[in-house]
Scaffold this active site. Structure first.
Site, PDB file in Angstrom:
ATOM      1  CG  HIS A 164      -2.193   0.862   1.164  1.00 33.16           C
ATOM      2  ND1 HIS A 164      -2.374   1.834   2.228  1.00 33.16           N
ATOM      3  CD2 HIS A 164      -3.108   0.999   0.398  1.00 33.16           C
ATOM      4  CE1 HIS A 164      -3.507   2.589   1.851  1.00 33.16           C
ATOM      5  NE2 HIS A 164      -3.830   2.036   0.733  1.00 33.16           N
ATOM      6  CE  LYS A 187      -1.501   4.885  -0.968  1.00 38.04           C
ATOM      7  NZ  LYS A 187      -1.746   3.719  -1.683  1.00 38.04           N
ATOM      8  CG  ASP A 226      18.643  11.598  -9.991  1.00 38.55           C
ATOM      9  OD1 ASP A 226      18.646  10.383 -10.664  1.00 38.55           O
ATOM     10  OD2 ASP A 226      18.545  12.600 -10.529  1.00 38.55           O
ATOM     11  CG  HIS A 267      -6.865   8.274  -0.605  1.00 40.44           C
ATOM     12  ND1 HIS A 267      -5.620   8.140  -1.009  1.00 40.44           N
ATOM     13  CD2 HIS A 267      -7.308   7.187  -0.518  1.00 40.44           C
ATOM     14  CE1 HIS A 267      -5.185   7.040  -1.261  1.00 40.44           C
ATOM     15  NE2 HIS A 267      -6.135   6.076  -1.102  1.00 40.44           N
ATOM     16  CE  LYS A 315      -3.854   6.465   2.646  1.00 40.98           C
ATOM     17  NZ  LYS A 315      -5.350   6.109   2.407  1.00 40.98           N
ATOM     18  CG  ASP A 371      -0.261  19.543  21.142  1.00 44.04           C
ATOM     19  OD1 ASP A 371      -1.268  19.601  21.073  1.00 44.04           O
ATOM     20  OD2 ASP A 371       0.335  18.814  21.972  1.00 44.04           O
TER      21      ASP A 371
END
Length: 838
Positions: free
Chosen positions: A206, A208, A213, A629, A631, A636
């Site tokens: 999952h 991404k 380089d 979508h 995450k 604070d």
């Protein structure tokens, strides 16, 4: 013979044999024997950890993790320069700039990768910025490109990684520049016939992220795939009477999972969802770009994953090399899963290709962000013992929060202890502890959770096919407030009022389909539906990809489908030929989207021009949940976690889906306020939170489509974030301000009421049983999903009510189906399958 002559003679014979077919046959027999031997893994699930050298490697990795915060494989690192991106327009534009500058290597790890994705919009005017075309240019320039994508379970997920692999491999055919410079791996396999004992049925890769380089990395919630590009006004409409070339979402990129999930994504032009009849599902996401020492850690995770998949699946396959890396050489190369079999297949390629010390971050600090890479990973996904440092980070950071916890996530499934099986991650317990501590100390403290109203997937929630989605929603409600072990009830059990501390919201958007009376006439006179025109446009600008997905030697687009392509293009010609006769030869007065009206200075819906009778217009108003979508965790105004990890067991336990995230704390502080008192906030966290809140509240202007002059659409090495200063920036500066909270909850209340009144948007608090559902939103074919519920409401009243919506916030309907069994146990949801949904 003289001493030693025997050994020299046999060595000579071996060298001569290596050039013969006999030797090749011997090696082939050895490989076949080893392949057959893998079936023994079926009865030995510990086969990657039972040999002495494997135990030593496990011990080494464990010692390293135990010496790091959160038990992560990666250390804390100072001096990173990190830039945030909110929504796909900025992120994909920045990725396009960075990829185009790649000189040596590109690593890409994705759950789904769509080669035909346009990184810049509108697509018609940016055809050279389609992802596969960018990668093709870099491969032709000599850049080595390594891609690992999740190999989906075809019966459950429609992302078609076979098409991804074949399309990318076909970009540079034999005999052309760049041939062999793009290598794609798919993992894991799902049955014993594919890869013997090395397989998994339920879990997904999952992550991404992108590494370029060894200089720069991108990480977050955005896959390089269809359905993710969006901007802060989140338009639903993509109908263009002035010309189909103005479309923003070609082919399969126009999607609404509530109506119809992605279908046959390898046929990118095929879209059964008509833009003239439905709105798309808008998409909200967050990602990061960084330079600094943490780039090395992200690269190390990729090299580990690459070598593990090489070992697991491609060990005896030509064209897939082993990767070694600086800092993980010699006795430490086992940390990145390098193996050296007696008869290796493939080369050993050392990365980075030029010395690591040539990187700018290798000599001096690039920025002020203290950061650490964390992951969820285990035996099936990386060949390592289970690591759940993401969960460790979430729990510790939330538990120590003093003022607020802000969460944006696709899911929210968590437990408060060991009494909520099948849910096991304990982020919920950390939330309880933080709220109870604040309540007993008399501190103002809030946990603000923003999640989707419906966590994905197609269909009516009342259908049997939606059982899996309802199961996810059921687990979410049980995590939040239903049952004695929920977060609310556990807080209440310790004498603290949870309703003073925990608040849950969704996002929702509206728009108007610009299906004008003139365009309807154009359809009638030409005999061509707009949906056929949108297919023709997709064919025109997306041709040249790979059509075949099953052949190992796919055919380039120009060699297949000529008749179908000509038919579509002819329909487009016939449609356009009627433009002048129906009065569309001049500029239309109605705009192609009114999504800007929910944003700052975007005007009022009641002031928007419409080419025709307002009674016709009202049939074109649409709404949809704004799918969250990202995450993201902000605590604070100091600490941020961003990556691929959802709040559920799949992402947090380490044993299930593989994930990668980054924990960030900016040592560059800014003078701010916290509940009216002076406060030193981290620049990175505070500016990101302020931008997000202004977007959700409608306190930011709509984005122009041309991102070329937007600092927030550039990589981090080009310029820092533009925080968009102004009165609205100052207004949201104090996250605990009563004025801000009044606007936040006030907007959510009014928006919820308007969406309920006009559209009967579901889910809703008035739907407590399935009978209530039928009364609230009857099932019939009179009205299209997402359109106005009352066709007899006067058009001016509809417009005036839409004027009241500001931003996208709505309340999460916590009473939805509270008196009904949301997910009855049966074939789809049972003791064997419930872990899939948690």
């Amino acid at each position: 013979m003289a001493p030693g002559e025997d050994s020299r003679t046999f060595a000579g014979l071996r060298d001569k044999l290596k050039a013969t077919n006999l030797y090749d046959a011997k090696i082939g027999a050895i490989h076949f024997k080893n392949k057959v031997g893998k079936f023994g893994n079926l009865i030995n699930p510990n086969h990657r950890h039972d040999e002495e050298h494997e135990k030593l490697t496990d011990e080494k990795r464990t010692r390293i993790a135990e010496s790091h915060r959160f038990n992560s494989f990666a250390p804390e690192r100072d001096g990173n320069k990190i830039k945030w991106y909110v929504d796909g327009q900025d992120y994909f534009y920045a990725v396009s700039v960075a990829l185009e500058k790649a000189k040596e290597t590109i690593y890409i790890e994705d759950w789904w990768l769509s080669p035909e994705l346009f990184l810049r919009r509108p697509p018609y005017y940016n055809q050279e910025w389609r992802l596969d075309q960018v990668l093709k240019r870099r491969a032709e320039a000599g850049v080595k490109i390594y891609v690992v994508v999740y190999k989906e379970v075809a019966q459950a997920v429609s992302c078609n990684s076979a098409h991804t692999k074949h399309a990318l491999h076909a970009l540079c055919p034999p005999g052309t520049p760049g041939h062999g410079n793009i290598t794609v791996m798919r993992h894991p396999d799902h049955n014993v016939f594919e890869n013997a004992g090395d397989m998994t049925f339920y879990w997904a890769h999952h992550e991404k992220f992108i590494v370029i380089d060894y200089e720069m990395a991108f990480i977050g919630g955005l896959d390089l795939c269809f359905g993710r590009w969006d901007n802060r006004q989140h338009p639903l409409a993509d109908v263009h009477p002035a010309g189909v070339q103005n479309e923003m979402f070609p082919g399969q990129d126009f999607n609404n999972n509530r109506i119809l999930d992605f279908q046959t994504v390898e046929d990118w032009k095929s879209n059964e969802l008509s833009k003239a009849d439905y709105g798309r599902m808008p998409w909200h996401d967050v990602a990061m770009c960084l330079v600094g020492d943490c780039v090395y850690d992200i690269a190390e995770h990729f090299v580990l994953r690459w070598n593990f998949v090489k070992r697991d699946k491609y060990k005896r396959t030509e064209g897939f090399d082993w990767l070694t890396m600086t800092g993980r050489e010699g006795e430490n190369e086992d940390l990145v899963a390098v193996q050296r079999p007696k008869h290796p297949v493939g080369e050993y390629i050392h990365h980075p290709l030029s010395p690591l010390e040539n990187r700018s971050w290798a000599h001096h600090q690039q920025g002020t962000v203290h950061a650490q890479v964390v992951r969820s990973s285990c035996d099936w996904s990386s060949g390592i013992l289970t690591e759940h440092s993401i969960q460790n980070a979430y729990c510790e950071i939330i538990r120590n929060a003093e003022h607020f916890v802000y969460i944006e996530n696709q899911f929210f499934i968590t437990s408060t202890g060991d009494q909520q099986a099948p849910i096991h991650n304990i982020i919920g317990r950390a939330i309880v502890d933080a709220c109870v501590r604040a309540g007993k100390e008399g501190r103002k403290f809030r946990v603000i959770i923003v999640i989707p109203a419906v966590p994905g997937f197609a269909g009516d929630l009342r259908d049997d096919a939606a059982m899996g989605t309802r199961a996810i929603m059921d687990y979410q409600y049980k995590s939040i407030h239903r049952g004695p072990h929920s977060i609310f009830e556990q807080i209440k059990a310790q004498g603290v009022d949870p309703e003073q501390h925990v608040f849950v919201f969704n996002l929702r958007s509206y728009d108007r389909l610009n299906k004008t009376p003139a365009m309807v006439k154009q359809e009638e006179k030409s005999g061509v539906k707009y949906q056929d025109v949108q297919r023709a446009e997709a064919e025109e600008i997306m041709a040249g990809g790979v059509h075949s997905t099953t052949d190992e030697k796919p055919t380039l687009g120009d060699d297949t489908g000529d008749e179908e392509r000509e038919r579509l293009i002819d329909q487009k010609r016939r449609f356009e030929a009627q433009r002048e006769e129906v009065g569309l030869d001049h500029e239309t007065t109605s705009t192609d989207t009114i999504s800007q009206t929910a944003m700052l200075n975007g005007g009022r819906v009641s002031e928007q021009r419409w080419d025709g009778d307002l009674e016709d217009e009202k049939h074109n108003f649409v709404q949809e949940e704004l799918y969250i979508h990202g995450k993201l965790l902000i605590v604070d105004d100091r600490i941020v976690i961003c990556g691929s990890s959802n709040i559920n067991d799949r992402s947090q336990m380490g044993l299930h889906d593989s994930e990668l995230s980054i924990v960030m704390e900016d040592y560059n502080t800014i003078d701010s306020l916290m509940d009216g008192r002076p406060f030193k906030a981290g620049h990175h966290a505070a500016t990101l939170r302020r931008l997000l809140w202004r977007e959700h509240l409608g306190l930011l202007p709509a984005q122009p489509l041309d991102a070329s002059k937007d600092p927030n659409a550039q990589p981090v090495d080009v310029c820092p974030n533009d925080i968009i200063e102004g009165p609205e920036y100052e207004f949201v500066a104090d996250p605990m301000s009563d004025k801000v909270w009044d606007m936040w909850t006030g907007n959510a209340t009014v928006n919820t009421q308007v969406f309920r009144h006009l559209f009967r948007a579901d889910p809703d608090d008035n739907i407590k049983t399935f009978d209530d559902y039928e009364a609230f939103l009857p099932r019939h074919n009179k009205f299209k999903q997402g359109h106005l519920h009352d066709p007899f409401m006067p058009a001016e009243e509809v417009r005036q009510k839409l004027d009241q919506i500001k931003g996208h916030l709505v309340w999460m309907p916590l009473d939805f189906l509270c008196d009904a069994p949301m997910a009855e146990k049966g074939m789809q949801v049972n003791a064997y399958t419930e872990s899939i949904y948690t």
